[in-house]
Design an enzyme around this catalytic site. Structure first.
Site, PDB file in Angstrom:
ATOM      1  N   CYS A 117       0.817  -1.224   0.000  1.00 32.00           N
ATOM      2  CA  CYS A 117       0.000   0.000   0.000  1.00 32.00           C
ATOM      3  C   CYS A 117       0.851   1.275   0.000  1.00 32.00           C
ATOM      4  O   CYS A 117       0.355   2.350  -0.328  1.00 32.00           O
ATOM      5  CB  CYS A 117      -0.943   0.001   1.198  1.00 32.00           C
ATOM      6  SG  CYS A 117      -2.092  -1.387   1.149  1.00 32.00           S
TER       7      CYS A 117
ATOM      8  N   HIS B 221      -3.265   7.400   1.617  1.00 30.04           N
ATOM      9  CA  HIS B 221      -3.658   6.043   1.231  1.00 30.04           C
ATOM     10  C   HIS B 221      -5.012   5.756   1.872  1.00 30.04           C
ATOM     11  O   HIS B 221      -5.242   6.091   3.031  1.00 30.04           O
ATOM     12  CB  HIS B 221      -2.611   5.039   1.714  1.00 30.04           C
ATOM     13  CG  HIS B 221      -3.079   3.624   1.608  1.00 30.04           C
ATOM     14  ND1 HIS B 221      -3.559   3.101   0.418  1.00 30.04           N
ATOM     15  CD2 HIS B 221      -3.186   2.626   2.526  1.00 30.04           C
ATOM     16  CE1 HIS B 221      -3.920   1.849   0.616  1.00 30.04           C
ATOM     17  NE2 HIS B 221      -3.712   1.539   1.889  1.00 30.04           N
TER      18      HIS B 221
ATOM     19  N   ASN C 198      -9.994  -0.099  -0.473  1.00 27.53           N
ATOM     20  CA  ASN C 198      -8.528  -0.021  -0.414  1.00 27.53           C
ATOM     21  C   ASN C 198      -7.962  -0.623  -1.698  1.00 27.53           C
ATOM     22  O   ASN C 198      -8.064  -1.825  -1.919  1.00 27.53           O
ATOM     23  CB  ASN C 198      -8.052  -0.788   0.822  1.00 27.53           C
ATOM     24  CG  ASN C 198      -6.539  -0.750   0.997  1.00 27.53           C
ATOM     25  OD1 ASN C 198      -5.804  -0.374   0.090  1.00 27.53           O
ATOM     26  ND2 ASN C 198      -6.083  -1.150   2.171  1.00 27.53           N
TER      27      ASN C 198
HETATM   28  O1  UT7 Z   1      -3.760  -0.786   3.521  1.00 22.31           O
HETATM   29  C1  UT7 Z   1      -2.842  -1.265   4.436  1.00 22.31           C
HETATM   30  C2  UT7 Z   1      -3.160  -0.833   5.780  1.00 22.31           C
HETATM   31  N1  UT7 Z   1      -4.370  -1.498   6.241  1.00 22.31           N
HETATM   32  C3  UT7 Z   1      -5.045  -0.945   7.199  1.00 22.31           C
HETATM   33  O2  UT7 Z   1      -4.674   0.112   7.620  1.00 22.31           O
HETATM   34  C4  UT7 Z   1      -6.207  -1.672   7.789  1.00 22.31           C
HETATM   35  C5  UT7 Z   1      -6.225  -1.433   9.261  1.00 22.31           C
HETATM   36  N2  UT7 Z   1      -7.284  -2.127   9.997  1.00 22.31           N
HETATM   37  C6  UT7 Z   1      -8.583  -1.821   9.833  1.00 22.31           C
HETATM   38  O3  UT7 Z   1      -8.957  -1.025   9.007  1.00 22.31           O
HETATM   39  C7  UT7 Z   1      -9.569  -2.461  10.797  1.00 22.31           C
HETATM   40  O4  UT7 Z   1      -8.857  -3.106  11.826  1.00 22.31           O
HETATM   41  C8  UT7 Z   1     -10.525  -3.471  10.110  1.00 22.31           C
HETATM   42  C9  UT7 Z   1     -11.510  -2.728   9.242  1.00 22.31           C
HETATM   43  C10 UT7 Z   1      -9.727  -4.466   9.289  1.00 22.31           C
HETATM   44  C11 UT7 Z   1     -11.311  -4.240  11.168  1.00 22.31           C
HETATM   45  O5  UT7 Z   1     -12.035  -3.339  11.992  1.00 22.31           O
HETATM   46  P1  UT7 Z   1     -11.961  -3.482  13.588  1.00 22.31           P
HETATM   47  O6  UT7 Z   1     -12.853  -2.470  14.139  1.00 22.31           O
HETATM   48  O7  UT7 Z   1     -10.497  -3.432  13.970  1.00 22.31           O
HETATM   49  O8  UT7 Z   1     -12.596  -4.897  13.813  1.00 22.31           O
HETATM   50  P2  UT7 Z   1     -11.978  -6.161  14.534  1.00 22.31           P
HETATM   51  O9  UT7 Z   1     -10.963  -6.812  13.662  1.00 22.31           O
HETATM   52  O10 UT7 Z   1     -11.569  -5.781  15.920  1.00 22.31           O
HETATM   53  O11 UT7 Z   1     -13.235  -7.092  14.609  1.00 22.31           O
HETATM   54  C12 UT7 Z   1     -14.384  -6.741  15.408  1.00 22.31           C
HETATM   55  C13 UT7 Z   1     -15.458  -7.774  15.190  1.00 22.31           C
HETATM   56  C14 UT7 Z   1     -14.944  -9.207  15.295  1.00 22.31           C
HETATM   57  O12 UT7 Z   1     -15.933  -9.990  15.915  1.00 22.31           O
HETATM   58  P3  UT7 Z   1     -15.801 -10.422  17.449  1.00 22.31           P
HETATM   59  O13 UT7 Z   1     -14.509 -11.175  17.559  1.00 22.31           O
HETATM   60  O14 UT7 Z   1     -15.788  -9.118  18.200  1.00 22.31           O
HETATM   61  O15 UT7 Z   1     -17.020 -11.256  17.670  1.00 22.31           O
HETATM   62  C15 UT7 Z   1     -14.818  -9.632  13.858  1.00 22.31           C
HETATM   63  O16 UT7 Z   1     -14.948 -11.022  13.676  1.00 22.31           O
HETATM   64  O17 UT7 Z   1     -15.986  -7.639  13.883  1.00 22.31           O
HETATM   65  C16 UT7 Z   1     -15.962  -8.911  13.222  1.00 22.31           C
HETATM   66  N3  UT7 Z   1     -15.799  -8.686  11.804  1.00 22.31           N
HETATM   67  C17 UT7 Z   1     -16.819  -8.526  10.961  1.00 22.31           C
HETATM   68  N4  UT7 Z   1     -18.153  -8.506  11.156  1.00 22.31           N
HETATM   69  C18 UT7 Z   1     -18.934  -8.313  10.081  1.00 22.31           C
HETATM   70  C19 UT7 Z   1     -14.635  -8.600  11.109  1.00 22.31           C
HETATM   71  N5  UT7 Z   1     -14.901  -8.393   9.820  1.00 22.31           N
HETATM   72  C20 UT7 Z   1     -16.250  -8.342   9.702  1.00 22.31           C
HETATM   73  C21 UT7 Z   1     -17.113  -8.147   8.619  1.00 22.31           C
HETATM   74  N6  UT7 Z   1     -18.450  -8.134   8.865  1.00 22.31           N
HETATM   75  N7  UT7 Z   1     -16.686  -7.957   7.354  1.00 22.31           N
END
Ligand code: UT7
Length: 324
Positions: free
Chosen positions: A114, A251, A281
């Site tokens: 990225c 980005h 992204n």
């Molecule tokens: O481009 C390179 C750089 N990349 C980035 O900068 C990405 C950085 N990270 C992010 O943008 C975020 O961490 C994400 C968007 C990937 C995830 O968001 P989050 O708020 O950090 O969610 P999380 O990973 O903490 O997950 C929270 C909950 C989990 O469920 P439990 O364990 O709390 O029951 C996940 O399983 O959300 C769940 N979850 C989803 N639910 C519905 C994860 N993905 C999804 C989904 N739909 N697509």
């Protein structure tokens, strides 16, 4: 007087097919509400079958060249930032070079995921500053959806395909932030975090392409710190203030990262070009796609100060301060 790399044209290309969140929610356990709330993404573009990264790159390049009133014959260097090359080798840049009809010039790919566009811009800028070339085409192009595991809801909703390009031409400046062109670039990497955001395949390790894996929360935590640091670095290096910056062209990974970076820097959120809602992204393509958006809709004007920043797998991160 010093040599500067001046942006002579900006262009972009997006595939025809738009995939709204609802289409993904029909395939995996996710929802439009979750995706919008946690990422800001509403839709993404997806390349058609048989449409490769090089095809997107060539279309973006042609657009940028026409905006610069130039054609392929005017180029000395082509750098393509991509994580999704058509083939393991040769470089996708070779296909772009052949399509633009300029044999014998320098053409290669840069891989910094990225952060790839900022890395490629820096490489091309250094070629120009060293006097080795007079013009360069820098492209960020990805068919990132080809790396997705469509059963993994934690990654498959986040990415899209597209390409953006800029044409650079050698110019002269006085060595101050009033100069037109790239004022400075700042690049970093930290391979201790290799596993945090990676594709679990490759020619040397598995002889397969593999799929994206990400420890999202960890990446998020590092992103907000590293991005704010590299923005400050660019500002301090050029002895300007955050208020002097007309546009932040970041980005586009997550709307919450963009908001939090602007907040950390005390930057007016209205000065941030945001495309993550429309493009998701697109990895190395996201900055030139956003730059093209700002130029096309008239927000980014000649003479304005534009700050680009990115963070990605590696980890890699970096920034570029540019006067348009
Ligand atoms: O481009 C390179 C750089 N990349 C980035 O900068 C990405 C950085 N990270 C992010 O943008 C975020 O961490 C994400 C968007 C990937 C995830 O968001 P989050 O708020 O950090 O969610 P999380 O990973 O903490 O997950 C929270 C909950 C989990 O469920 P439990 O364990 O709390 O029951 C996940 O399983 O959300 C769940 N979850 C989803 N639910 C519905 C994860 N993905 C999804 C989904 N739909 N697509």
């Amino acid at each position: 007087m010093i040599r500067r790399s001046v942006i002579a044209g900006v262009g972009a290309y997006l595939p025809e097919r738009v995939v709204p969140n609802a289409e993904l929610a029909a395939k995996v356990d996710t929802s439009d509400d979750w995706i919008v709330e946690r990422t800001g993404i509403k839709q993404r573009y997806m390349a058609a079958e048989g449409e490769f990264t090089s095809h997107l790159a060539i279309k973006a390049a042609t657009h940028a060249l026409s905006r610069a009133n130039m054609d392929g014959k005017d180029l000395d260097l082509i750098v393509v930032a991509t994580t999704t090359p058509d083939n393991t080798f040769p470089a996708t840049a070779a296909k772009v070079q052949a399509a633009l009809g300029r044999s014998g010039i320098i053409a290669f790919d840069v891989q910094a995921v990225c952060s790839g566009f900022v890395y490629a811009l820096s490489v091309a800028d250094n070629f120009i500053k060293a006097g080795q070339v007079e013009s360069a085409l820098v492209i960020g192009a990805e068919t990132f959806t080809r790396l997705l595991d469509w059963n993994d809801r934690t990654t498959c909703v986040l990415f899209g395909d597209g390409a953006g390009a800029v044409v650079l031409q050698a110019g002269q400046g006085e060595g101050t932030a009033k100069d037109r062109g790239i004022l400075s670039t700042h690049l970093h990497s930290d391979g201790r975090y290799y596993d945090m955001l990676m594709v679990d395949g490759g020619p040397s390790s598995t002889q397969t392409t593999g799929h994206v894996h990400m420890k999202g929360r960890e990446v998020f935590r590092h992103a907000v710190v590293n991005l704010a640091d590299t923005v400050r670095e660019a500002i301090e290096h050029n002895q300007v203030t955050i208020d002097d910056v007309d546009w932040l062209v970041p980005h586009q990974a997550n709307r919450r990262i963009l908001d939090s970076t602007a907040d950390k820097l005390n930057l007016d959120p209205a000065k941030v070009i945001i495309t993550v809602d429309q493009h998701a992204n697109t990895s190395a393509a996201s900055i030139p796609l956003a730059l093209n958006q700002g130029v096309t809709d008239g927000r980014i004007k000649p003479g304005q100060l534009v700050l680009m920043e990115a963070m990605g797998g590696g980890f890699t991160w970096g920034s570029a301060l540019v006067r348009m």
